[in-house]
Design an enzyme around this catalytic site. Structure first.
Site, PDB file in Angstrom:
ATOM      1  N   ASP A 109      -9.190  82.211  -0.285  1.00 46.41           N
ATOM      2  CA  ASP A 109      -9.619  83.514  -0.795  1.00 46.41           C
ATOM      3  C   ASP A 109     -11.074  83.674  -0.361  1.00 46.41           C
ATOM      4  OD1 ASP A 109      -9.757  85.924  -2.250  1.00 46.41           O
ATOM      5  OD2 ASP A 109     -10.566  84.867  -3.993  1.00 46.41           O
ATOM      6  N   GLU A 156      -6.524  85.712   2.929  1.00 49.17           N
ATOM      7  CA  GLU A 156      -6.432  87.121   2.568  1.00 49.17           C
ATOM      8  C   GLU A 156      -7.047  87.997   3.658  1.00 49.17           C
ATOM      9  OE1 GLU A 156      -7.705  90.078  -1.092  1.00 49.17           O
ATOM     10  OE2 GLU A 156      -7.681  87.918  -1.425  1.00 49.17           O
ATOM     11  N   ASP A 167     -11.026  82.735  -8.314  1.00 47.63           N
ATOM     12  CA  ASP A 167     -11.068  82.527  -6.859  1.00 47.63           C
ATOM     13  C   ASP A 167     -10.099  81.422  -6.438  1.00 47.63           C
ATOM     14  OD1 ASP A 167     -13.197  84.438  -6.072  1.00 47.63           O
ATOM     15  OD2 ASP A 167     -14.422  83.179  -7.386  1.00 47.63           O
TER      16      ASP A 167
END
EC number: 3.1.21.10
Length: 180
Positions: free
Chosen positions: A7, A66, A138
């Protein structure tokens, strides 16, 4: 198969490593890479080094990260893109194939709803990986990214494919939604 989820973020980059065997998901490790309050090059170097170290220490077979979304603030989007690039360089330097998923795909695959909250993501990751405590947002997003990749990133096939693991945790899929 071992999957590393990332992430990306300029200040905090989450990471999560899981092992996948059939429909079984096993937690390996997770955490965050925090960058110092310094110039951009130093921060990007910290992300690259951190990801490279995780790849070396945990030997994943594949990685998922991502995709960048276009933010209202173009400067923020550019900075996030650079942080993401540093993370991808660390993955590729370690010889990993890298898959990319949007935040919508991630949330649909893990929670069953593309507009899921951070709390819902954390709760679902905790359940799916049978964790004793809830990871930070996160790290949870990074673990979710790995879970999303493990099941192809497709909502319906992911939820359907997770049915055996979900049943063990007292959950099931109904009309494309997760129910407890």
């Amino acid at each position: 198969m071992r999957i590393l989820g990332i992430d990306p973020g300029l200040r905090v980059t989450g990471f999560g490593v899981i092992d996948v065997s059939g429909h079984r998901l096993a937690y390996v490790t997770s955490g965050v890479i925090r960058t110092p309050t310094a110039d951009l090059a130093t921060r990007l170097g910290t992300i690259f080094q951190g990801v490279s170290t995780i790849v070396r220490e945990h030997a994943p077979d594949q990685a998922a990260i991502e995709k960048v979304f276009v933010n209202v603030n173009p400067q923020s989007t550019l900075l996030l893109g650079q942080a993401r690039g540093a993370a991808i360089c660390g993955l590729v330097a370690g010889g990993l194939p890298v898959a990319e998923y949007t935040a919508l795909q991630l949330k649909q695959a893990v929670v069953g709803y593309g507009r899921a909250t951070k709390t819902q993501m954390q709760e679902m990751v905790t359940r799916l990986l049978n964790l004793s405590g809830q990871p930070g947002s996160d790290a949870a997003d990074a673990l979710g990214m790995a879970i999303c990749h493990a099941h192809g990133g497709n909502t319906l096939s992911t939820l359907g494919g997770l049915a055996p693991a979900l049943a063990q945790k007292g959950l099931r899929v109904r009309r494309g939604r997760l129910v407890g």
